[in-house]
Design a protein around this motif. Sequence first.
Motif, mmCIF file in Angstrom:
data_model
loop_
_atom_site.group_PDB
_atom_site.id
_atom_site.type_symbol
_atom_site.label_atom_id
_atom_site.label_comp_id
_atom_site.label_asym_id
_atom_site.label_seq_id
_atom_site.Cartn_x
_atom_site.Cartn_y
_atom_site.Cartn_z
ATOM 1 N N GLY A 1 41.616 52.278 31.605
ATOM 2 C CA GLY A 1 40.926 51.491 32.630
ATOM 3 C C GLY A 1 39.993 50.440 32.077
ATOM 4 O O GLY A 1 39.349 49.710 32.842
ATOM 5 N N SER A 2 39.895 50.307 30.746
ATOM 6 C CA SER A 2 38.976 49.319 30.160
ATOM 7 C C SER A 2 39.560 47.906 30.184
ATOM 8 O O SER A 2 38.836 46.926 30.019
ATOM 9 C CB SER A 2 38.648 49.701 28.709
ATOM 10 O OG SER A 2 39.842 49.702 27.910
ATOM 11 N N PHE A 3 40.876 47.783 30.373
ATOM 12 C CA PHE A 3 41.535 46.467 30.356
ATOM 13 C C PHE A 3 41.681 45.931 31.782
ATOM 14 O O PHE A 3 42.234 46.602 32.661
ATOM 15 C CB PHE A 3 42.911 46.604 29.690
ATOM 16 C CG PHE A 3 43.681 45.305 29.636
ATOM 17 C CD1 PHE A 3 43.252 44.241 28.868
ATOM 18 C CD2 PHE A 3 44.847 45.145 30.377
ATOM 19 C CE1 PHE A 3 43.956 43.048 28.813
ATOM 20 C CE2 PHE A 3 45.561 43.965 30.340
ATOM 21 C CZ PHE A 3 45.108 42.911 29.553
ATOM 22 N N ALA A 4 41.136 44.724 32.005
ATOM 23 C CA ALA A 4 41.257 44.072 33.318
ATOM 24 C C ALA A 4 42.345 43.011 33.220
ATOM 25 O O ALA A 4 42.113 41.920 32.674
ATOM 26 C CB ALA A 4 39.936 43.436 33.723
ATOM 27 N N PRO A 5 43.551 43.289 33.708
ATOM 28 C CA PRO A 5 44.670 42.354 33.517
ATOM 29 C C PRO A 5 44.513 41.088 34.345
ATOM 30 O O PRO A 5 44.054 41.125 35.481
ATOM 31 C CB PRO A 5 45.882 43.165 33.985
ATOM 32 C CG PRO A 5 45.326 44.156 34.952
ATOM 33 C CD PRO A 5 43.959 44.489 34.460
ATOM 34 N N LYS B 1 51.919 39.011 37.049
ATOM 35 C CA LYS B 1 51.318 38.967 38.379
ATOM 36 C C LYS B 1 50.462 40.209 38.575
ATOM 37 O O LYS B 1 50.816 41.288 38.094
ATOM 38 C CB LYS B 1 52.421 38.907 39.452
ATOM 39 C CG LYS B 1 51.909 38.800 40.889
ATOM 40 C CD LYS B 1 53.079 38.760 41.851
ATOM 41 C CE LYS B 1 52.612 38.723 43.290
ATOM 42 N NZ LYS B 1 53.742 38.719 44.245
ATOM 43 N N VAL B 2 49.322 40.052 39.265
ATOM 44 C CA VAL B 2 48.444 41.186 39.574
ATOM 45 C C VAL B 2 48.313 41.290 41.087
ATOM 46 O O VAL B 2 47.623 40.483 41.715
ATOM 47 C CB VAL B 2 47.059 41.025 38.918
ATOM 48 C CG1 VAL B 2 46.185 42.229 39.243
ATOM 49 C CG2 VAL B 2 47.186 40.849 37.415
ATOM 50 N N GLU B 3 49.018 42.252 41.681
ATOM 51 C CA GLU B 3 48.892 42.469 43.131
ATOM 52 C C GLU B 3 47.634 43.263 43.425
ATOM 53 O O GLU B 3 46.907 42.976 44.367
ATOM 54 C CB GLU B 3 50.116 43.220 43.661
ATOM 55 C CG GLU B 3 51.365 42.359 43.792
ATOM 56 C CD GLU B 3 52.475 43.104 44.520
ATOM 57 O OE1 GLU B 3 52.168 43.826 45.477
ATOM 58 O OE2 GLU B 3 53.638 42.971 44.106
ATOM 59 N N SER B 4 47.407 44.281 42.617
ATOM 60 C CA SER B 4 46.252 45.164 42.746
ATOM 61 C C SER B 4 46.143 45.940 41.446
ATOM 62 O O SER B 4 47.056 45.890 40.608
ATOM 63 C CB SER B 4 46.435 46.112 43.932
ATOM 64 O OG SER B 4 47.512 47.006 43.687
ATOM 65 N N PRO B 5 45.049 46.657 41.215
ATOM 66 C CA PRO B 5 44.962 47.457 39.985
ATOM 67 C C PRO B 5 46.115 48.456 39.835
ATOM 68 O O PRO B 5 46.476 48.812 38.716
ATOM 69 C CB PRO B 5 43.617 48.179 40.135
ATOM 70 C CG PRO B 5 42.810 47.276 41.003
ATOM 71 C CD PRO B 5 43.785 46.686 41.973
ATOM 72 N N ALA B 6 46.691 48.841 40.958
ATOM 73 C CA ALA B 6 47.782 49.814 40.897
ATOM 74 C C ALA B 6 49.142 49.146 40.752
ATOM 75 O O ALA B 6 50.141 49.814 40.464
ATOM 76 C CB ALA B 6 47.771 50.699 42.144
ATOM 77 N N ARG C 1 61.347 43.999 32.751
ATOM 78 C CA ARG C 1 60.127 43.894 33.540
ATOM 79 C C ARG C 1 59.815 45.227 34.192
ATOM 80 O O ARG C 1 60.715 46.036 34.445
ATOM 81 C CB ARG C 1 60.267 42.803 34.626
ATOM 82 C CG ARG C 1 60.277 41.386 34.059
ATOM 83 C CD ARG C 1 60.530 40.352 35.155
ATOM 84 N NE ARG C 1 60.228 39.003 34.698
ATOM 85 C CZ ARG C 1 61.064 38.256 33.986
ATOM 86 N NH1 ARG C 1 62.278 38.735 33.669
ATOM 87 N NH2 ARG C 1 60.709 37.037 33.593
ATOM 88 N N GLU C 2 58.517 45.410 34.539
ATOM 89 C CA GLU C 2 58.112 46.669 35.155
ATOM 90 C C GLU C 2 56.823 46.447 35.926
ATOM 91 O O GLU C 2 56.034 45.549 35.601
ATOM 92 C CB GLU C 2 57.920 47.738 34.072
ATOM 93 C CG GLU C 2 57.833 49.149 34.632
ATOM 94 C CD GLU C 2 57.739 50.206 33.530
ATOM 95 O OE1 GLU C 2 57.933 51.387 33.859
ATOM 96 O OE2 GLU C 2 57.477 49.847 32.370
ATOM 97 N N ILE C 3 56.614 47.283 36.953
ATOM 98 C CA ILE C 3 55.352 47.262 37.713
ATOM 99 C C ILE C 3 54.586 48.515 37.338
ATOM 100 O O ILE C 3 55.065 49.639 37.544
ATOM 101 C CB ILE C 3 55.603 47.213 39.231
ATOM 102 C CG1 ILE C 3 56.394 45.951 39.595
ATOM 103 C CG2 ILE C 3 54.276 47.238 39.991
ATOM 104 C CD1 ILE C 3 56.757 45.870 41.065
#
Length: 897
Positions: free
Chosen positions: A730-734, A756-761, A773-775
Amino acid sequence: MASAVPAQVQSNPAPAPQLQRGIVKTVLSGCAVIVRGQPRGGPPPERQINLSNIRAGALARRAIQGQPDTKDTPDEPWAFQAREFLRKKVIGKEVCFTVENKTPQGREYGIVFLGKDTSGENIAESLVAEGLATVRREGIRGNNPDQVRLCDLEDQAKAAKKGQWSEGGGSHTIRDLKYTIENPRNFVDSLHQKPVNAIIEHVRDGSMLRALLLPDYYLVTVMLSGIKCPTFKREADGSETPEPFAAEAKFFTESRLLQRDVQIILESCPNQIILGTILHPNGNITELLLKEGFARCVDWSMAVYTQGAEKLRAAERSAKERKVRIWKDYVAPTANLDQKDRQFVAKVMQVVNADAIVVKLNSGEHKTIHLSSIRPPRLEGEEKNKDKDKRFRPLYDIPYMFEAREFLRKKLIGKKVNVTVDYIRAATSAMETGGVPAFPERTCATVTIGGINIAEALVSKGLATVIRYRQDDDQRSSHYDELLAAEARAIKNGKGLHSKKEVPIHRVADISGETQKAKQFLPFLQRAGRSEAVVEYVFSGSRLKLYMPKETCLITFLLAGIECPRGSRNMPGGMQVAEPYSEEATIFTKELVLQREVEVEVESMDKAGNFIGWLHIESVNLSVALVENALSKVHFTAERSSYYKTLLSAEETARQRKEKLWANYEEKPKEEVAQFTEEKERVAKYRAVYVTEITDGLHFYAQDVETGTKLESLMESMRGEIAAQPPVEGSFAPRRGDFCIAKFADGEWYRARVEKVESPAKVHVFYIDYGNREILSSTRLAALPPAFSTRTLPPQATEYTFAFIQVPQDEDARADAVDSVVRDIQNKQCLLNMEYSGAVCPHVTLQFADSKDDVGLGLVKEGLVMVDVRKEKHLHKMVTEYLNGQESAKSARRCAR
């Protein structure tokens, strides 16, 4: 006529009364007047003169407020007629007088003559002769010829039955409208703004008067419409303190209107205050007060002024320019501007907002102009919270904002307008405005085209509202009254923002950068041929954002067939320096197409979801125009286009001029070019690759076998370091574009890039060494250790597509082709040869490592794909082989779909 000098007693001579002159200001009654002197630097002194030896009836008086012992008293018979006779004869005229007696209380009695000397008409004698005054006989002396003459005139009036000696009544009933009419508004409306004859009875200040309406004798208080003069402020002790120029303004009105016959137009009655305009044969007092600097325009009553608000503004403007009276310290909002900066003609290049445009001056400079005194549509109340939503788009989400912008765009874009600067709004900081967003300095102006005030047109359609100002705020439109009138019409007709209907909703999908959505739109746009669009934004000379009205979507559009200089931009490795002439290319594209209606032909799409094609504006191909102006070069991908020859011709013309991109161009000898063309052949230089991923669009990713050991070594070292120092979860903010490490399903860490960052999840990542590719959740991501960055080893997965084949448009047919390729080559070593470049990735031929059979040709022979015919001579042999394979598939009916 008898002498004005009383008979002298010879034994004891008295001094002769001094002859004095003045102008009659007011007639208090049939036997009393107020005389004033000539004004010198301010209102002149006044004195009341009562006519000696006569008496006229007393006029009505109202009970004194706060004194219950006093009562209303009516007019005495013939009192009003006497006052009127005297008023018509002497008001405003020069008279001379002598004071014969002065009481201990200071009351002065004398004889008044019309004119400059005693040869004029004796006023008292005229009143008595008409039967409008009686002689005080108790004080008559037989040796005074003036008094004797008064008695003779009274006897004659009695004999002739004149005035009060007649048999008629002679009484009048004067009614105060305030106390006799329950609803003054209905009374005013009943007059239908028609002029009413009246007498001005009292002047409270320069713009507030009491008038007697004729012939019904209603007494009304009237405030002059559209203006306000300085007033007298009543203090707590009952005294009055005049504002600057209040006394002068009052005298100005008094000297021209007090007790004069006028006409009044009663125009409105808001809040029990009657607004009106007073017309005198010598002029309109409202305009005169403004012109002489005794009054200022007021917006709230200007709207009801029937004589033309523009006249009042013009009169006020004249006083301001001359800096007279209340405007002595006035500084015009545009005083510091040169004339050429106050008024100019410019070309509209962009509509920034519903109240702002960007214009191009004759000097070539671009300037932002805000429309004076109007406010664009905005959210009110709770809806303002939507502004905090990142997905909030003001143009589409604020009601009527899109309609306002479109009105301005269609009316102005690309056209010349007349700009008159009204004021410069100073820059504000957030601290000054109490948390409201800060604004830079703004030039506010009236913009007209073809004689039409654009701000007024916006307001009249209900697409903007008018700003209300403090009365002393002079920074406003020079056509402010027209704006207010336009807004009143829009409200009355329920237009736009004032409509009670449901607000229009614009559901516009932004598919810029949305690869999956773009893929769905691509076949539709390709089949549509030329589609209508509006250029919303210009990122660079060849990259634009388009609004597609029919499809109600926003797309990113790249110009096909050209290579345009790139501008500066932030890259993972730092700021990329702009290429020469990138800024000029961007400006050229902006001036030609920004916010214009254009037509586009979509040919293909890149891997980021951006559409590629041709853009036309009024029969001009933008790609050709950029090449022709030496701001772009022809890209080899244009060879397959029908515009190729036109592009080559345009490039040749630009090259001959040797300017901009071609400034240092040196033409090669023709024979050398001819020799190169003849010797050019297809080069078959196959190299070993390892296919790691195949996409749904029949593209594939491959690693070079030569560098495979480097990748294995890097991965081994990286995993060893991660095992020794595990990343903190959780230390990395993408963020989009970041390089990182990602934990794959097998539990191992791999190098990746955030797409792309939709949300932290839900973080979309691309594995740069394998192409898949992966989510993932952000908890499965960590920072990429510097020792294993792309500088140490570039991304190993390279994207390719098959040469000489067309990817099936039908989804099922494409899926069959992809399945076949996956079975044959995924996770296998093959031989790859570069054939030609493409807009998205290189086009290659691929051979099986063992049999050396062509994978793409195999797909053709199986009837899974069609051949893409290339016209290059050096590829003719390969294309022929592929076409033969296609014919054999057709003969065997292997084309299942």
